[in-house]
Design a protein around this motif. Structure first.
Motif, PDB file in Angstrom:
ATOM      1  N   LYS A 364      -1.919   4.136   2.751  1.00  0.00           N
ATOM      2  CA  LYS A 364      -2.830   4.931   1.704  1.00  0.00           C
ATOM      3  C   LYS A 364      -1.988   4.809   0.625  1.00  0.00           C
ATOM      4  O   LYS A 364      -0.949   5.477   0.307  1.00  0.00           O
ATOM      5  N   VAL A 365      -2.657   4.086  -0.407  1.00  0.00           N
ATOM      6  CA  VAL A 365      -2.015   4.197  -1.723  1.00  0.00           C
ATOM      7  C   VAL A 365      -2.697   4.403  -2.830  1.00  0.00           C
ATOM      8  O   VAL A 365      -4.003   4.664  -2.863  1.00  0.00           O
ATOM      9  N   ALA A 366      -1.834   4.558  -4.110  1.00  0.00           N
ATOM     10  CA  ALA A 366      -2.484   5.030  -5.050  1.00  0.00           C
ATOM     11  C   ALA A 366      -3.600   3.975  -5.770  1.00  0.00           C
ATOM     12  O   ALA A 366      -2.806   2.678  -5.775  1.00  0.00           O
ATOM     13  N   ASP A 367      -4.704   4.110  -6.130  1.00  0.00           N
ATOM     14  CA  ASP A 367      -5.519   3.052  -6.578  1.00  0.00           C
ATOM     15  C   ASP A 367      -5.385   2.506  -8.092  1.00  0.00           C
ATOM     16  O   ASP A 367      -5.826   3.106  -9.038  1.00  0.00           O
ATOM     17  N   GLU A 368      -4.038   1.982  -8.146  1.00  0.00           N
ATOM     18  CA  GLU A 368      -3.559   1.481  -9.877  1.00  0.00           C
ATOM     19  C   GLU A 368      -2.806   0.006  -9.484  1.00  0.00           C
ATOM     20  O   GLU A 368      -2.734  -0.481  -8.436  1.00  0.00           O
ATOM     21  N   ALA A 369      -2.808  -0.655 -10.743  1.00  0.00           N
ATOM     22  CA  ALA A 369      -2.405  -2.222 -10.609  1.00  0.00           C
ATOM     23  C   ALA A 369      -1.054  -2.136 -10.367  1.00  0.00           C
ATOM     24  O   ALA A 369      -0.174  -1.399 -10.290  1.00  0.00           O
ATOM     25  N   GLY A 370      -0.814  -3.302  -9.628  1.00  0.00           N
ATOM     26  CA  GLY A 370       0.558  -3.536  -9.235  1.00  0.00           C
ATOM     27  C   GLY A 370       0.983  -2.969  -7.983  1.00  0.00           C
ATOM     28  O   GLY A 370       2.311  -3.471  -7.435  1.00  0.00           O
ATOM     29  N   VAL A 371       0.259  -2.145  -7.187  1.00  0.00           N
ATOM     30  CA  VAL A 371       0.584  -1.565  -5.992  1.00  0.00           C
ATOM     31  C   VAL A 371       0.715  -2.856  -4.637  1.00  0.00           C
ATOM     32  O   VAL A 371       1.648  -2.771  -4.056  1.00  0.00           O
ATOM     33  N   LEU A 372      -0.158  -3.443  -4.933  1.00  0.00           N
ATOM     34  CA  LEU A 372      -0.451  -4.658  -3.920  1.00  0.00           C
ATOM     35  C   LEU A 372       0.987  -5.468  -4.062  1.00  0.00           C
ATOM     36  O   LEU A 372       1.517  -5.924  -2.986  1.00  0.00           O
ATOM     37  N   ALA A 373       1.244  -5.926  -5.296  1.00  0.00           N
ATOM     38  CA  ALA A 373       2.331  -6.741  -5.517  1.00  0.00           C
ATOM     39  C   ALA A 373       3.532  -6.232  -4.992  1.00  0.00           C
ATOM     40  O   ALA A 373       4.513  -6.996  -4.561  1.00  0.00           O
ATOM     41  N   LYS A 374       4.010  -4.908  -5.339  1.00  0.00           N
ATOM     42  CA  LYS A 374       5.075  -4.471  -4.681  1.00  0.00           C
ATOM     43  C   LYS A 374       5.364  -4.572  -3.388  1.00  0.00           C
ATOM     44  O   LYS A 374       6.427  -4.692  -2.843  1.00  0.00           O
ATOM     45  N   VAL A 375       4.156  -3.969  -2.555  1.00  0.00           N
ATOM     46  CA  VAL A 375       4.212  -4.045  -1.041  1.00  0.00           C
ATOM     47  C   VAL A 375       4.623  -5.544  -0.497  1.00  0.00           C
ATOM     48  O   VAL A 375       5.451  -5.714   0.207  1.00  0.00           O
ATOM     49  N   THR A 376       3.665  -6.380  -1.155  1.00  0.00           N
ATOM     50  CA  THR A 376       3.755  -7.918  -0.613  1.00  0.00           C
ATOM     51  C   THR A 376       5.315  -8.396  -1.013  1.00  0.00           C
ATOM     52  O   THR A 376       5.967  -9.385  -0.365  1.00  0.00           O
ATOM     53  N   LEU A 429       8.135   3.797  -1.493  1.00  0.00           N
ATOM     54  CA  LEU A 429       7.331   3.645  -2.847  1.00  0.00           C
ATOM     55  C   LEU A 429       6.815   5.092  -3.343  1.00  0.00           C
ATOM     56  O   LEU A 429       6.059   5.417  -2.475  1.00  0.00           O
ATOM     57  N   PRO A 430       6.650   5.463  -4.502  1.00  0.00           N
ATOM     58  CA  PRO A 430       5.888   6.650  -4.805  1.00  0.00           C
ATOM     59  C   PRO A 430       4.524   6.410  -4.740  1.00  0.00           C
ATOM     60  O   PRO A 430       3.699   7.223  -4.643  1.00  0.00           O
ATOM     61  N   THR A 431       4.021   5.224  -5.018  1.00  0.00           N
ATOM     62  CA  THR A 431       2.545   4.734  -4.648  1.00  0.00           C
ATOM     63  C   THR A 431       1.900   4.701  -3.350  1.00  0.00           C
ATOM     64  O   THR A 431       0.955   4.680  -3.159  1.00  0.00           O
ATOM     65  N   VAL A 432       2.850   5.011  -2.357  1.00  0.00           N
ATOM     66  CA  VAL A 432       2.533   5.000  -0.866  1.00  0.00           C
ATOM     67  C   VAL A 432       2.297   6.396  -0.736  1.00  0.00           C
ATOM     68  O   VAL A 432       3.610   7.199  -0.651  1.00  0.00           O
ATOM     69  N   LEU A 433       1.017   6.930  -0.357  1.00  0.00           N
ATOM     70  CA  LEU A 433       0.824   8.082  -0.453  1.00  0.00           C
ATOM     71  C   LEU A 433       0.903   9.094   0.953  1.00  0.00           C
ATOM     72  O   LEU A 433       0.710  10.416   1.116  1.00  0.00           O
ATOM     73  N   ALA A 434       1.121   8.337   2.158  1.00  0.00           N
ATOM     74  CA  ALA A 434       1.012   8.784   3.486  1.00  0.00           C
ATOM     75  C   ALA A 434       1.769   8.093   4.338  1.00  0.00           C
ATOM     76  O   ALA A 434       1.896   6.766   3.927  1.00  0.00           O
ATOM     77  N   PRO A 435       2.083   8.569   5.382  1.00  0.00           N
ATOM     78  CA  PRO A 435       2.936   7.746   6.433  1.00  0.00           C
ATOM     79  C   PRO A 435       2.208   6.416   6.784  1.00  0.00           C
ATOM     80  O   PRO A 435       0.946   6.596   6.854  1.00  0.00           O
ATOM     81  N   ILE A 436       2.877   5.145   6.696  1.00  0.00           N
ATOM     82  CA  ILE A 436       2.249   4.115   7.150  1.00  0.00           C
ATOM     83  C   ILE A 436       1.755   3.777   8.636  1.00  0.00           C
ATOM     84  O   ILE A 436       2.609   4.463   9.628  1.00  0.00           O
TER      85      ILE A 436
END
Ligand code: NDP
Ligand code: HSE
Length: 445
Positions: A364-376, A429-436
């Motif tokens: 569950k992630v914040a819907d903002e630019a760059g989130v996917l890039a950080k995770v990958t 990451l601060p943009t990951v909003l709940a337990p994975i």
């Protein structure tokens, strides 16, 4: 010689519950055919149950019914003791006492054998008696016989099975009828599938007991449930079942055991399985086991894994085996765990962190630019390769104006320890909003 003129073999049955009642009824109904197969009659002459009146009503007159199971075990008139009480307590004492008294034992009690099997099989070996347990794994499917005898030519590579009817029933009801977990569990209990303590089913313990027994037989290692990794279905969310479907997978609780270079994998957990595999389409309380052998290739065994008469079918198959073999020299019988007791292997069972598999991750992630890039980026830095990514539009997940969304990632194979490291970093990451959510994925190719 006309073997069917031999006197009947006498059976004492402990526990007239779901399986006990089924065993009594099937044996009565099919006694003539069973006698022709076994070469002699098989008669239940004594029954023990705490509720004597209920047991008496089930067996009618002509069978001695007692409350004290020890009376059956001690009776000189009983040749085979069938333990259908369950659990590790009184059942263990009764099985060991029966062996000590020189009686053969049939049991459906996978919990007992997965935890205390080494002690029980050693005692049986010393006394020259058989402990038969076909009903302990996958109910009515003759998987023990298949592994121990039918596939004896093979070097077995892996086994993966849906071996708990209760959880498969719950997952099917949740997916097909949208039933809540608790409602589906209650129905499984009503139908007689669940263990006395249903947490054994839903927490994966029962499947862990069964895969432990299959692993011992397949690889010639001691039964060692304490080394199994066990995770149940209680944390599965309905949305993961839906996302898995969209990606072409079904979620099943699998018991898996595998021979790899470093040792033996022994694990139970929910798994994504490609929807096109036969095993992914096993529904309700049905069980299925896939066995991969080097000579035979892939074989699949399917049938009812729980319930009164399907389980009775396996109990009676053991009774017939014993009726046929009990006069044979113990050294010429099929060994309890398929391998001769002095030829067992010391291959070690791997820790879960040493297992290599692939994964489904839901973030569950914040819907903002760059989130996917950080995770990958984190996954790539740990050498974890991505197979597919599914990103939901925020308003699809949370409605119009939503600021968070679900990110689903499928990975290729990697070491579980690596994935643990990656998840710890991503979770921070601060943009990951709940337990994975992490669910393992098995291609079963
Ligand atoms: P049940 O609870 O239906 O039956 C157990 C019976 O044993 C009950 O009638 C119980 O009486 C009786 N009992 C309890 N303690 C004693 C005692 N000290 N002396 C005599 N009788 C006693 O269980 P199941 O038939 O479902 O299961 C039996 C075994 O088979 C378990 O090991 C289970 O794991 C295994 N199994 C079950 C399957 C299934 O589909 N149900 C499938 C495969 C294996 P009371 O009710 O009064 O406590
Ligand atoms: N509770 C078990 C199941 C019974 O649901 O599969 C059969 O072992």
């Amino acid at each position: 010689m006309k073997s069917i003129n031999l006197s009947p073999i006498r059976v004492g049955l402990l526990g007239m519950g779901t399986v006990g009642t089924g065993t009594f009824n099937v044996l009565q109904r099919n006694q003539e055919e069973i006698r022709r197969r076994a070469g002699r009659g098989i008669e239940i002459t004594m029954v023990a149950d705490l509720d004597v009146a209920r047991a008496r009503a089930a067996v009618g007159d002509g069978v001695e019914v007692v409350a004290d199971a020890r009376k059956v075990v001690a009776s000189p008139d009983i040749d085979i003791v069938v333990e259908l009480i369950g659990g590790y307590g009184i059942a263990k004492a009764l099985v060991l006492e029966a062996i000590e008294a020189g009686k053969h034992v049939v049991t459906a009690n996978k919990a007992l054998l997965a935890v205390h099997g080494t002690e029980i099989f050693a005692a049986a070996h010393r006394k020259g008696v058989m402990v038969a347990f076909e009903a302990a794994v996958a109910g009515g499917i003759p998987i023990i016989k298949a592994l121990r005898e039918g596939l004896t030519a093979n070097s077995i590579q892996w086994i993966a099975g849906i071996i708990n009817g209760t959880t498969n029933f719950i997952l099917s009801e949740m997916r097909d009828k949208g039933l809540d977990f608790d409602v589906a569990l209650k129905e499984a209990q009503r139908l007689g599938y669940a263990e006395a303590d249903p947490s054994f089913d839903i927490e994966g313990v029962d499947a862990g007991h069964k895969v432990t027994l299959m692993s011992a037989i397949a690889f010639g290692i001691p039964v060692q449930f304490d080394k199994a990794y066990v995770e149940g279905i209680t944390n599965l969310a309905a949305q993961d079942i839906r996302y898995a479907e969209q990606l072409g997978y079904r979620i099943k609780l699998l018991g898996i055991t595998k021979r790899v270079a470093k040792g033996i994998e022994l694990r139970v957990h929910p798994s994504l399985v490609p929807a096109k595999r036969l095993i992914a389409n096993v529904e309700g309380a049905m069980n299925a086991v896939v066995v991969q052998g080097d000579a035979v290739g892939t074989t699949l065994y399917y049938g009812k894994g729980a319930g009164s008469e399907p389980t009775a079918s396996a109990v009676i198959a053991d009774l017939v085996d014993i009726a046929r073999l009990h006069t044979a020299d113990p050294g010429h019988r099929v060994p309890h765990l398929a391998f001769q007791p002095d030829a067992m292997s010391d291959l070690s069972v791997l820790l879960m962190s040493e297992v290599v598999t692939s994964y489904y991750l839901r973030l569950k992630v914040a819907d903002e630019a760059g989130v996917l890039a950080k995770v990958t980026g984190i996954l790539a830095s740990l050498g974890i390769s991505i197979d597919a990514v599914l990103q939901r539009e925020a308003d699809e997940v949370g409605g119009e104006g939503a600021t968070q969304t679900d990110l689903i990632i499928l990975t290729h194979d990697c070491l579980e320890a690596r994935m643990n490291e990656a998840l710890a970093e991503i979770q921070a990451l601060p943009t990951v909003l709940a337990p994975i959510t992490r669910i393992r994925k098995e291609e079963l190719a």
